[in-house]
Design an enzyme around this catalytic site. Sequence first.
Site, mmCIF file in Angstrom:
data_model
loop_
_atom_site.group_PDB
_atom_site.id
_atom_site.type_symbol
_atom_site.label_atom_id
_atom_site.label_comp_id
_atom_site.label_asym_id
_atom_site.label_seq_id
_atom_site.Cartn_x
_atom_site.Cartn_y
_atom_site.Cartn_z
ATOM 1 N N ASN A 44 -12.267 -19.988 41.872
ATOM 2 C CA ASN A 44 -11.252 -20.667 42.236
ATOM 3 C C ASN A 44 -10.616 -22.032 43.628
ATOM 4 O O ASN A 44 -10.759 -23.287 42.609
ATOM 5 C CB ASN A 44 -9.917 -20.484 42.019
ATOM 6 C CG ASN A 44 -9.714 -19.613 41.059
ATOM 7 O OD1 ASN A 44 -9.526 -20.086 40.010
ATOM 8 N ND2 ASN A 44 -9.214 -17.878 41.612
ATOM 9 N N LEU A 88 -16.621 -25.075 35.841
ATOM 10 C CA LEU A 88 -17.806 -24.412 36.672
ATOM 11 C C LEU A 88 -19.129 -24.408 36.204
ATOM 12 O O LEU A 88 -19.712 -24.487 37.069
ATOM 13 C CB LEU A 88 -16.749 -23.484 37.970
ATOM 14 C CG LEU A 88 -17.709 -23.454 39.061
ATOM 15 C CD1 LEU A 88 -17.955 -24.291 40.156
ATOM 16 C CD2 LEU A 88 -16.362 -21.983 39.923
ATOM 17 N N TYR A 104 -14.211 -16.565 25.406
ATOM 18 C CA TYR A 104 -14.429 -17.332 26.916
ATOM 19 C C TYR A 104 -16.474 -17.878 25.856
ATOM 20 O O TYR A 104 -16.979 -17.223 25.658
ATOM 21 C CB TYR A 104 -15.285 -16.211 28.267
ATOM 22 C CG TYR A 104 -15.436 -17.481 29.017
ATOM 23 C CD1 TYR A 104 -13.974 -18.060 29.855
ATOM 24 C CD2 TYR A 104 -16.560 -17.995 29.158
ATOM 25 C CE1 TYR A 104 -13.635 -18.905 30.401
ATOM 26 C CE2 TYR A 104 -16.480 -18.451 31.155
ATOM 27 C CZ TYR A 104 -15.436 -18.883 31.362
ATOM 28 O OH TYR A 104 -15.699 -20.003 32.550
ATOM 29 N N SER A 121 -1.152 -21.466 40.212
ATOM 30 C CA SER A 121 -2.571 -20.969 40.114
ATOM 31 C C SER A 121 -3.299 -21.246 41.759
ATOM 32 O O SER A 121 -3.146 -21.675 42.646
ATOM 33 C CB SER A 121 -3.201 -21.159 39.024
ATOM 34 O OG SER A 121 -3.657 -23.239 39.740
ATOM 35 N N ILE A 122 -4.199 -20.234 41.719
ATOM 36 C CA ILE A 122 -5.009 -20.552 43.169
ATOM 37 C C ILE A 122 -5.826 -21.029 43.315
ATOM 38 O O ILE A 122 -5.425 -22.345 44.297
ATOM 39 C CB ILE A 122 -6.285 -19.824 43.000
ATOM 40 C CG1 ILE A 122 -5.868 -18.183 42.879
ATOM 41 C CG2 ILE A 122 -7.410 -19.122 44.209
ATOM 42 C CD1 ILE A 122 -4.330 -17.756 44.122
#
Length: 372
Positions: A166, A311, A93, A193-194
Site C-alpha cells: 500500500n 503494483l 484477481y 484506505s491505507i
Amino acid sequence: MASLRLTLRSLGVSHRSCPRFPLSRITSNTFRGFATNLSPPSKAVVYEQQGPPDQVTRVIDLPPVELKANDVCVKMLAAPINPSDINRIEGVYPARPILPAIGGHEGVGEVYSVGSGVCNLSVGDWVIPSPPSFGTWQTYIVKEETVWHKIDKDVPVEYAATINVNPLTALRMLEDFVKLSPGDTIIQNGATSIVGQCVIQLARIQGVHSVNIIRDRVGSEEAKGKLKNLGADEVYTESQLEVKNIKSLLGDLPEPILGFNCVGGSAASLVLKLLRQGGTMVTYGGMSRKPVTVPTSAFIFKDLALRGFWLQKWTNSEKAKDCIPMIDHILTLVKNGKLKYEMELVPFEDFSTALDKALGKSGSHPKQVIRF
C-alpha cells in the site's frame, strides 16, 4: 484431513526435491533423514480452490523443509490481510497462484536459519519479501536468499509487515503520472484506505494539497477528523459532493490536476468532476465492483486522461530493482513519525476473526495484521 495432494513448492516453499504426498500422509517425520538442515514444522492458511475466503481457507500443519545451500528459513512475525489477498482467494484477481496455495502476499519475518551458501543474511535479521511473493500466511517460510530484503529492526512490526504494497502504491502513483509541484492539488476517493492515508501524508511532504472523498457511513465525522490530522486539506462524504456548483467546495485550493480512484461507480465520477482541464485520473482498485462511467464531455471539453496502476506489474518490470531504495525511504518516514496508518494486530490463533473483519462482516475495521 482430506486426502488432497499438493507439493511444498505449490505452497510457496522452495523445496525442489520433495515428492508428492497426500496431506493425510505428511507428518513431521516425513523428511527426517533427507538432510541435516531442516526448517521447523509450520502452520499455514491454505486454500485448495477459489471461493469465499471464510469458506475455502483452513489452517493446516506442514512438515519441515530441507534448506538448500542458497535457502533462508524465515520465522514469520506478521502479515496483513489485504484486499488483493481476498481477491486472489476468490479467484477474481489477475495473478493467481497454483492451487493448493498458501494465502498472503507480504509480511515481515526473522531469519531462523540459513543454507551454507548464504552470504548476506544472518540469523536474527528482519527481512521482507521484495518484491512481494505468495505464501506469507505461515509460521515458517523457506525461500532463496534473493527473495529477501533485510530491514532495520527499529520499525514497528505491523509497519514492516505492510510496507511493501500500500505505501509503495501511494508513492508510485504520486510520482509516475503527473509531475506535481508544491501548491498543486490531488483528489482521491477511498481516502480512509491505507493507500489513501499514505497519499495524504506523502503529498503533504511534497507540499501538495489533497481533497479526499469518503463513504457516507456511521462515524464519517470521526473519519474526517482522523484524515485531517494526517494532513488532509479537505474531506467530503460522497453525498456532500452531490451539488451543482461542486468546484465551489474547493475554496482557495487550486483545481486538482491528479485524481486517484479505488472505488469505481459514482465515487469515480466525483473525482472526474473535480479534476481541472487536462487532469488525469488513475484507477488502482474497484471496491464497489461498479464500472467507471465517463461522460463524452469529459474527453472533448476537459481533455481528461484515464490511466491505470497495478503494483504487481510495476514490480515485475525492469523497474523492480528500484523497489528496495523506495521501501527503505518509506521505512525511514515511518521511523521519523512522518507516515502512519491504522492497523490492528491479531494473533494467528484468531485468524478466522481477523478474516471476518477484513471481509467487512461486522462493519468497518482497521487493516488486519496477523501476528505469528
